[in-house]
Design a protein around this motif. Structure first.
Motif, short mmCIF file in Angstrom:
data_model
loop_
_atom_site.label_atom_id
_atom_site.label_comp_id
_atom_site.label_asym_id
_atom_site.label_seq_id
_atom_site.Cartn_x
_atom_site.Cartn_y
_atom_site.Cartn_z
N PHE A 1 0.82 -1.21 0.00
CA PHE A 1 0.00 0.00 0.00
C PHE A 1 0.86 1.26 0.00
CE2 PHE A 1 -1.93 3.46 2.48
CZ PHE A 1 -3.05 3.72 1.69
N LYS A 2 1.92 1.27 0.82
CA LYS A 2 2.73 2.48 0.93
C LYS A 2 3.44 2.80 -0.39
CE LYS A 2 7.15 0.59 2.57
NZ LYS A 2 8.26 0.77 3.53
N ASN A 3 3.86 1.76 -1.13
CA ASN A 3 4.52 2.00 -2.42
C ASN A 3 3.57 2.66 -3.41
OD1 ASN A 3 6.66 0.73 -1.23
ND2 ASN A 3 6.76 -0.99 -2.66
N ARG A 4 2.34 2.16 -3.44
CA ARG A 4 1.33 2.74 -4.34
C ARG A 4 1.02 4.17 -3.93
NH1 ARG A 4 -2.36 0.65 -8.14
NH2 ARG A 4 -3.37 2.43 -9.11
N LEU A 5 0.91 4.40 -2.63
CA LEU A 5 0.60 5.74 -2.13
C LEU A 5 1.71 6.73 -2.50
CD1 LEU A 5 -1.02 7.75 -0.38
CD2 LEU A 5 0.30 6.92 1.59
N PHE A 6 2.96 6.37 -2.18
CA PHE A 6 4.08 7.28 -2.45
C PHE A 6 4.19 7.60 -3.93
CE2 PHE A 6 6.53 5.57 1.50
CZ PHE A 6 5.68 6.29 2.33
N GLU A 7 4.08 6.57 -4.77
CA GLU A 7 4.23 6.81 -6.21
C GLU A 7 3.08 7.64 -6.76
OE1 GLU A 7 7.03 2.99 -7.42
OE2 GLU A 7 4.88 2.90 -7.89
N THR A 8 1.88 7.42 -6.28
CA THR A 8 0.73 8.20 -6.75
C THR A 8 0.86 9.66 -6.35
OG1 THR A 8 -0.72 6.26 -6.62
CG2 THR A 8 -1.78 8.42 -6.68
N VAL A 9 1.24 9.90 -5.10
CA VAL A 9 1.41 11.29 -4.63
C VAL A 9 2.51 11.98 -5.43
CG1 VAL A 9 2.14 12.73 -2.67
CG2 VAL A 9 0.54 10.83 -2.31
N ALA A 10 3.62 11.28 -5.65
CA ALA A 10 4.75 11.85 -6.39
C ALA A 10 4.35 12.21 -7.81
CB ALA A 10 5.91 10.87 -6.41
N VAL A 11 3.67 11.30 -8.48
CA VAL A 11 3.28 11.53 -9.88
C VAL A 11 2.32 12.71 -9.98
CG1 VAL A 11 1.94 10.55 -11.79
CG2 VAL A 11 3.72 9.19 -10.69
#
Length: 382
Positions: free
Chosen positions: A134-144
């Protein structure tokens, strides 16, 4: 114009690690400097901090930091503040970062941020149909979603990333990775080791290495003297938990053919080029990629390539003309394409020549760098 890159890797003796992502950045950086563009490279996660200039590029090695808790937040803020201080001092106009791990999540820069879709964890989990943290998806989505512009190395990688991160396809510009073709010349393409098959890449499930034993077995049924050389670092296997993917792959080869299989591990790139020149056919049966630098490098050196036929790969060659595209799981078809080259030196020459021409037309860094400069200028002047 002054451009900065934020990256976890870059090919340099002072940098802890580098792979395909770092190579593609370096190719662009060198070309930008040759065009008179000022470039600064920030490399985070390093054992020690350092600042130095080399060949017209300013490097900032950002040391890794330890925190009692929430490193994911505090280290990002440390990088942000460090970068912003240099941006102000050096008058940097724009900064580019990769999508991988969403490093720019929760960062705010004083200049436009560009995200290049080198291949996020979200992207690879989607292609491999793997569950993502979950954290990987969250971080990448926020960054993008915090970025002001997007570049993808293939149309396929851009469209899949747009779908995964809730962007429109129109927001993403496709700019292929570029090669300095002068560094990938093969003066004697007619000289090669008959029957030598070459795989280059990390020994990892997503690269299709687990398909190679079955493919090679079928090749040997028609060309018993064929040899398989594998070059690349070993890795752990997510599916089984094994510390060595190579040991798993090795165990699936028939014991009778292991003498014809040679795993070299990770070797200097100068030696990799020597093996490419010796190869009869280069194999890339990968399931998950955004472009595949070593594929176009092999093609530039006039080598026939049997590649995966998934999405991105269809932008790297024309099937049957400048290479072959086959699904990695179709072992018999994959082997037959290899054998067709091993048994026909004329086809070897024809495919290699067409592959080199294809790369020259689409991946020459001289053309690619101009596209990148135009893109940066369009975002700076918004």
């Amino acid at each position: 114009m002054h451009i900065a890159f934020l990256t976890p890797e870059y090919p340099h003796s002072k940098v802890k690690h580098s792979g395909g992502l770092g190579t593609s950045i370096k190719n662009l950086v060198v070309a930008l400097v040759e065009k008179g563009i000022r470039v600064t490279v920030f490399i985070y996660g390093q054992p020690q901090a350092a600042v130095f200039e080399e060949n017209g590029v300013i490097f900032h090695l950002i040391a890794n930091k330890k925190y009692r808790f929430a490193k994911w937040f505090f280290y990002r803020k440390y990088i942000q503040n460090y970068v912003n201080s240099v941006v102000k001092k050096e008058r940097i106009d724009i900064i580019e970062a990769p999508d991988w791990t969403g490093v720019t999540a929760f960062m705010r820069f004083d200049i436009p941020l560009i995200i290049r879709f080198h291949g996020s964890d979200t992207y690879f989990c989607h292609l491999e149909q793997r569950k993502q943290k979950f954290k990987n998806r969250l971080f990448e989505t926020v960054a993008v979603r915090n970025a002001q512009g997007y570049i993808a190395p293939t149309k396929y990688a851009g469209e899949v990333s747009a779908q995964l991160f809730g962007l429109s396809k129109q927001q993403i510009t496709t700019i292929h990775y570029g090669l300095d073709l002068k560094q990938f010349q093969n003066e004697s393409p007619a000289q090669f080791e008959k029957g030598l098959l070459l795989y280059i890449g990390t020994i990892i499930r997503k690269k299709g290495v687990f398909e190679l034993p079955a493919i090679f077995k079928k090749v040997l049924e028609q060309v018993p003297t064929a040899k398989l050389v594998l070059i690349g670092g070993d890795s752990s296997d997510i599916q089984t938990g094994s510390a060595s993917s190579w040991e798993l792959v090795k165990a699936t080869f028939d014991s009778s053919v292991l003498e014809q299989v040679d795993y070299k591990g990770k070797i200097p790139y100068s030696e990799v080029q020597t093996y490419i020149k010796k190869a009869n056919v280069c194999l890339f049966p990968t399931y998950a990629e955004t472009l595949g630098m070593v594929t176009i490098e092999s093609m530039a050196m006039q080598k026939p390539v049997v590649n995966s036929n998934i999405g991105w790969a269809q932008e790297l060659m024309e099937d049957g003309k400048s290479g072959f595209l086959v699904h990695p799981s179709h072992h018999e078809e994959y082997a037959n394409r290899i054998v067709s080259v091993l048994q026909n030196d004329g086809l070897y020459t024809q495919l290699g020549t067409s592959a080199c021409s294809f790369v020259s037309e689409r991946f020459d860094i001289e053309n690619v760098v101009k596209m990148n400069i135009q893109f940066y200028e369009s975002k700076i002047h918004l």
